[in-house]
Design a protein around this motif. Structure first.
Motif, PDB file in Angstrom:
ATOM      1  N   ASP A 187       0.853  -1.193   0.000  1.00 42.82           N
ATOM      2  CA  ASP A 187       0.000   0.000   0.000  1.00 42.82           C
ATOM      3  C   ASP A 187       0.890   1.244   0.000  1.00 42.82           C
ATOM      4  OD1 ASP A 187      -1.836   2.019   0.387  1.00 42.82           O
ATOM      5  OD2 ASP A 187      -2.409   1.398   2.415  1.00 42.82           O
ATOM      6  N   GLU A 188       1.273   1.687  -1.194  1.00 43.51           N
ATOM      7  CA  GLU A 188       2.201   2.807  -1.284  1.00 43.51           C
ATOM      8  C   GLU A 188       1.604   4.109  -0.769  1.00 43.51           C
ATOM      9  OE1 GLU A 188       3.731   3.161  -5.214  1.00 43.51           O
ATOM     10  OE2 GLU A 188       4.865   1.278  -5.101  1.00 43.51           O
ATOM     11  N   GLU A 189       0.339   4.359  -1.057  1.00 44.44           N
ATOM     12  CA  GLU A 189      -0.275   5.606  -0.610  1.00 44.44           C
ATOM     13  C   GLU A 189      -0.398   5.649   0.913  1.00 44.44           C
ATOM     14  OE1 GLU A 189      -0.842   8.363  -2.377  1.00 44.44           O
ATOM     15  OE2 GLU A 189       0.226   7.180  -3.886  1.00 44.44           O
ATOM     16  N   GLY A 190      -0.761   4.505   1.500  1.00 50.19           N
ATOM     17  CA  GLY A 190      -0.848   4.451   2.951  1.00 50.19           C
ATOM     18  C   GLY A 190       0.505   4.670   3.603  1.00 50.19           C
ATOM     19  N   LEU A 191       1.539   4.058   3.040  1.00 46.09           N
ATOM     20  CA  LEU A 191       2.891   4.246   3.568  1.00 46.09           C
ATOM     21  C   LEU A 191       3.334   5.692   3.410  1.00 46.09           C
ATOM     22  CD1 LEU A 191       5.621   3.245   4.639  1.00 46.09           C
ATOM     23  CD2 LEU A 191       6.238   2.665   2.282  1.00 46.09           C
ATOM     24  N   ARG A 192       3.051   6.278   2.259  1.00 44.87           N
ATOM     25  CA  ARG A 192       3.440   7.665   2.024  1.00 44.87           C
ATOM     26  C   ARG A 192       2.784   8.597   3.052  1.00 44.87           C
ATOM     27  NH1 ARG A 192       2.606   7.429  -2.907  1.00 44.87           N
ATOM     28  NH2 ARG A 192       4.734   7.041  -3.590  1.00 44.87           N
ATOM     29  N   ALA A 220      10.303  10.877   1.881  1.00 44.80           N
ATOM     30  CA  ALA A 220       9.542  11.565   2.930  1.00 44.80           C
ATOM     31  C   ALA A 220      10.441  12.207   3.975  1.00 44.80           C
ATOM     32  CB  ALA A 220       8.576  10.589   3.598  1.00 44.80           C
ATOM     33  N   PHE A 221      11.511  11.515   4.356  1.00 44.20           N
ATOM     34  CA  PHE A 221      12.340  11.991   5.465  1.00 44.20           C
ATOM     35  C   PHE A 221      13.598  12.737   5.014  1.00 44.20           C
ATOM     36  CE2 PHE A 221       9.705   8.794   7.506  1.00 44.20           C
ATOM     37  CZ  PHE A 221       9.393   9.403   8.708  1.00 44.20           C
ATOM     38  N   GLY A 222      13.771  12.872   3.712  1.00 48.59           N
ATOM     39  CA  GLY A 222      14.883  13.668   3.209  1.00 48.59           C
ATOM     40  C   GLY A 222      14.391  15.023   2.748  1.00 48.59           C
ATOM     41  N   PRO A 223      15.231  16.055   2.814  1.00 45.28           N
ATOM     42  CA  PRO A 223      14.814  17.376   2.355  1.00 45.28           C
ATOM     43  C   PRO A 223      14.574  17.392   0.851  1.00 45.28           C
ATOM     44  CG  PRO A 223      17.157  17.352   2.867  1.00 45.28           C
ATOM     45  CD  PRO A 223      16.615  16.042   3.317  1.00 45.28           C
ATOM     46  N   THR A 224      13.534  18.098   0.419  1.00 46.50           N
ATOM     47  CA  THR A 224      13.241  18.239  -0.998  1.00 46.50           C
ATOM     48  C   THR A 224      14.136  19.316  -1.611  1.00 46.50           C
ATOM     49  OG1 THR A 224      11.559  19.947  -0.674  1.00 46.50           O
ATOM     50  CG2 THR A 224      10.837  17.634  -0.531  1.00 46.50           C
ATOM     51  N   GLU A 225      14.169  19.362  -2.931  1.00 51.21           N
ATOM     52  CA  GLU A 225      14.946  20.400  -3.603  1.00 51.21           C
ATOM     53  C   GLU A 225      14.439  21.787  -3.226  1.00 51.21           C
ATOM     54  OE1 GLU A 225      17.724  20.102  -5.319  1.00 51.21           O
ATOM     55  OE2 GLU A 225      17.667  17.948  -4.890  1.00 51.21           O
ATOM     56  N   ASP A 226      13.117  21.921  -3.096  1.00 54.31           N
ATOM     57  CA  ASP A 226      12.549  23.220  -2.706  1.00 54.31           C
ATOM     58  C   ASP A 226      12.987  23.601  -1.297  1.00 54.31           C
ATOM     59  OD1 ASP A 226      11.301  23.510  -5.138  1.00 54.31           O
ATOM     60  OD2 ASP A 226       9.324  22.867  -4.422  1.00 54.31           O
ATOM     61  N   GLU A 227      13.013  22.629  -0.389  1.00 53.27           N
ATOM     62  CA  GLU A 227      13.434  22.910   0.990  1.00 53.27           C
ATOM     63  C   GLU A 227      14.910  23.297   1.047  1.00 53.27           C
ATOM     64  OE1 GLU A 227      10.315  20.018   3.414  1.00 53.27           O
ATOM     65  OE2 GLU A 227      12.199  19.200   2.654  1.00 53.27           O
ATOM     66  N   ILE A 228      15.724  22.632   0.234  1.00 51.15           N
ATOM     67  CA  ILE A 228      17.152  22.952   0.194  1.00 51.15           C
ATOM     68  C   ILE A 228      17.358  24.363  -0.357  1.00 51.15           C
ATOM     69  CG2 ILE A 228      19.339  22.359  -0.913  1.00 51.15           C
ATOM     70  CD1 ILE A 228      18.374  19.404  -0.836  1.00 51.15           C
ATOM     71  N   ALA A 229      16.629  24.682  -1.433  1.00 52.31           N
ATOM     72  CA  ALA A 229      16.757  26.014  -2.029  1.00 52.31           C
ATOM     73  C   ALA A 229      16.309  27.099  -1.052  1.00 52.31           C
ATOM     74  CB  ALA A 229      15.941  26.078  -3.321  1.00 52.31           C
ATOM     75  N   LEU A 230      15.202  26.844  -0.343  1.00 51.39           N
ATOM     76  CA  LEU A 230      14.724  27.811   0.634  1.00 51.39           C
ATOM     77  C   LEU A 230      15.734  28.006   1.752  1.00 51.39           C
ATOM     78  CD1 LEU A 230      12.565  29.649   1.843  1.00 51.39           C
ATOM     79  CD2 LEU A 230      11.507  27.601   2.870  1.00 51.39           C
ATOM     80  N   ALA A 231      16.320  26.921   2.224  1.00 51.33           N
ATOM     81  CA  ALA A 231      17.318  27.014   3.296  1.00 51.33           C
ATOM     82  C   ALA A 231      18.487  27.897   2.860  1.00 51.33           C
ATOM     83  CB  ALA A 231      17.812  25.624   3.672  1.00 51.33           C
ATOM     84  N   ARG A 232      18.939  27.729   1.634  1.00 53.34           N
ATOM     85  CA  ARG A 232      20.052  28.536   1.144  1.00 53.34           C
ATOM     86  C   ARG A 232      19.669  30.009   1.048  1.00 53.34           C
ATOM     87  NH1 ARG A 232      21.589  24.025  -3.392  1.00 53.34           N
ATOM     88  NH2 ARG A 232      23.105  22.837  -2.126  1.00 53.34           N
ATOM     89  N   ARG A 233      18.447  30.276   0.586  1.00 55.89           N
ATOM     90  CA  ARG A 233      18.002  31.664   0.468  1.00 55.89           C
ATOM     91  C   ARG A 233      17.836  32.310   1.848  1.00 55.89           C
ATOM     92  NH1 ARG A 233      13.161  32.488  -1.566  1.00 55.89           N
ATOM     93  NH2 ARG A 233      12.451  30.334  -1.735  1.00 55.89           N
ATOM     94  N   GLN A 234      17.343  31.523   2.809  1.00 57.39           N
ATOM     95  CA  GLN A 234      17.192  32.058   4.159  1.00 57.39           C
ATOM     96  C   GLN A 234      18.538  32.414   4.768  1.00 57.39           C
ATOM     97  OE1 GLN A 234      14.994  28.778   5.876  1.00 57.39           O
ATOM     98  NE2 GLN A 234      13.081  29.957   5.904  1.00 57.39           N
ATOM     99  N   ILE A 235      19.514  31.551   4.599  1.00 58.87           N
ATOM    100  CA  ILE A 235      20.842  31.807   5.157  1.00 58.87           C
ATOM    101  C   ILE A 235      21.466  33.034   4.506  1.00 58.87           C
ATOM    102  CG2 ILE A 235      23.194  30.895   5.326  1.00 58.87           C
ATOM    103  CD1 ILE A 235      21.889  28.074   5.567  1.00 58.87           C
ATOM    104  N   ALA A 236      21.358  33.109   3.181  1.00 60.31           N
ATOM    105  CA  ALA A 236      21.937  34.253   2.474  1.00 60.31           C
ATOM    106  C   ALA A 236      21.278  35.567   2.904  1.00 60.31           C
ATOM    107  CB  ALA A 236      21.794  34.059   0.962  1.00 60.31           C
ATOM    108  N   ALA A 237      19.956  35.559   3.014  1.00 54.74           N
ATOM    109  CA  ALA A 237      19.234  36.768   3.402  1.00 54.74           C
ATOM    110  C   ALA A 237      19.557  37.176   4.832  1.00 54.74           C
ATOM    111  CB  ALA A 237      17.729  36.544   3.249  1.00 54.74           C
ATOM    112  N   PHE A 238      19.662  36.203   5.730  1.00 60.62           N
ATOM    113  CA  PHE A 238      19.945  36.507   7.133  1.00 60.62           C
ATOM    114  C   PHE A 238      21.366  37.045   7.286  1.00 60.62           C
ATOM    115  CE2 PHE A 238      21.057  35.403  11.538  1.00 60.62           C
ATOM    116  CZ  PHE A 238      19.991  35.980  12.203  1.00 60.62           C
ATOM    117  N   GLU A 239      22.316  36.443   6.562  1.00 64.02           N
ATOM    118  CA  GLU A 239      23.694  36.924   6.646  1.00 64.02           C
ATOM    119  C   GLU A 239      23.807  38.343   6.090  1.00 64.02           C
ATOM    120  OE1 GLU A 239      25.935  33.902   4.659  1.00 64.02           O
ATOM    121  OE2 GLU A 239      26.096  32.641   6.468  1.00 64.02           O
ATOM    122  N   ALA A 240      23.042  38.620   5.030  1.00 63.08           N
ATOM    123  CA  ALA A 240      23.046  39.977   4.474  1.00 63.08           C
ATOM    124  C   ALA A 240      22.448  40.969   5.476  1.00 63.08           C
ATOM    125  CB  ALA A 240      22.268  40.006   3.167  1.00 63.08           C
ATOM    126  N   ALA A 241      21.378  40.555   6.161  1.00 73.81           N
ATOM    127  CA  ALA A 241      20.751  41.421   7.158  1.00 73.81           C
ATOM    128  C   ALA A 241      21.699  41.672   8.325  1.00 73.81           C
ATOM    129  CB  ALA A 241      19.460  40.785   7.650  1.00 73.81           C
TER     130      ALA A 241
END
Length: 280
Positions: A187-192, A220-241
């Motif tokens: 049951d892939e959907e149930g597991l997901r 499910a338990f690994g970061p997605t590409e979107d999450e990785i990209a967001l993390a990089r943007r957050q770090i860059a923006a915070f360091e700039a601030a």
């Protein structure tokens, strides 16, 4: 050094040569070599030698190798512990841990091996904080099938309090916590859905009973590409601030403070650890 990922943890019978060999090529983060439930009583003694030889042969790459023994109160437990003490493994998993004294008993038999605890009894859940704080404990594995049996309960919702108590204890102690198995492996959907729930609760990964479940747990338990990209943007923006003398930044219309940067850096570290493991 990056923290080892624990997205997927697959149970492998310690008595099956073919399964032990196949595990060398599976894209799983953790292998739970099982001498307990997956091994018939008349095969338990021979399984120790089979598993010892497989681990000695190696070939498991960077996968974390954890051996689940039989309980010390059983006819096989103490001999299992003595065998594991000589095996080339990363940790030993003790079933049905009820309290710190159970960990003490195993630690005396495997003094140089980290211990993981199966959290699968009502008393164990009630003592989760004391178990997690034991200096020899490195991780929790939720045994949801046995726990449901002891509680005489049905359905995931009935286990919510137990799951959360174990998670709180693990997070407070800084140890790994792995969610229980999903029995309907086709049951892939149930597991997901259950993996997504476990991740949102805070588990580090999912224990699995079939190789077909690995890809879903890893996703499910690994970061997605979107999450990785967001993390990089957050770090860059915070360091700039910070460079401008400010304590907060704004990314995608949301405030980013230092606590968000801690999470962002953890996301990137996890992604790097996964990439390193998958290349090994």
């Amino acid at each position: 050094m990056q923290k080892h990922p624990h997205r997927s943890a697959l149970y492998i019978p310690g008595s099956k040569d073919r399964a032990l060999d196949k595990a060398r090529s599976l894209p799983v983060d953790v292998i739970l070599f099982d001498l307990e439930d997956a091994v018939a009583p008349d095969a338990k003694v021979a399984a120790r030698d089979t598993l010892y030889a497989a681990l000695a042969d190696g070939g498991y790459g960077g996968r974390r190798r954890i051996v689940r023994i039989n309980g010390l109160e059983t006819a096989w437990g103490k001999a299992d512990a003595a065998a594991v003490a000589a095996m080339d493994c990363d940790a030993v998993l003790l079933p049905k841990v009820n309290g710190p004294s159970d960990v003490d008993a195993l630690a005396a038999l495997v003094p140089d091996t980290p211990i993981w605890a199966m959290m699968e009894t009502p008393r164990g859940v009630l003592n989760a904080a004391a178990i997690a704080d034991h200096p020899c404990i490195a991780g929790f594995v939720l045994g949801t099938n046995d726990l449901a049996k002891d509680l005489n309960s049905q359905g995931r919702a009935a286990l919510a309090t137990s799951l959360q108590l174990c998670l709180l204890a693990a997070k407070a102690a800084g140890i790994v916590a792995l969610d229980g198995v999903y029995n309907a492996y086709l049951d892939e959907e149930g597991l997901r859905a259950e993996c997504a729930e476990g991740r949102d609760m805070g588990f580090d990964g999912k224990t699995l009973i079939h190789p077909a479940q690995i890809a879903i747990a890893n996703a499910a338990f690994g970061p997605t590409e979107d999450e990785i990209a967001l993390a990089r943007r957050q770090i860059a923006a915070f360091e700039a601030a910070e460079a401008q003398g400010q304590g907060v930044a704004v990314v995608d219309g949301r405030i980013v403070e230092n606590l968000h940067i801690v999470t962002a850096r953890a996301t990137l570290a996890k992604a790097e650890a996964i990439a390193e493991l998958e290349s090994s």
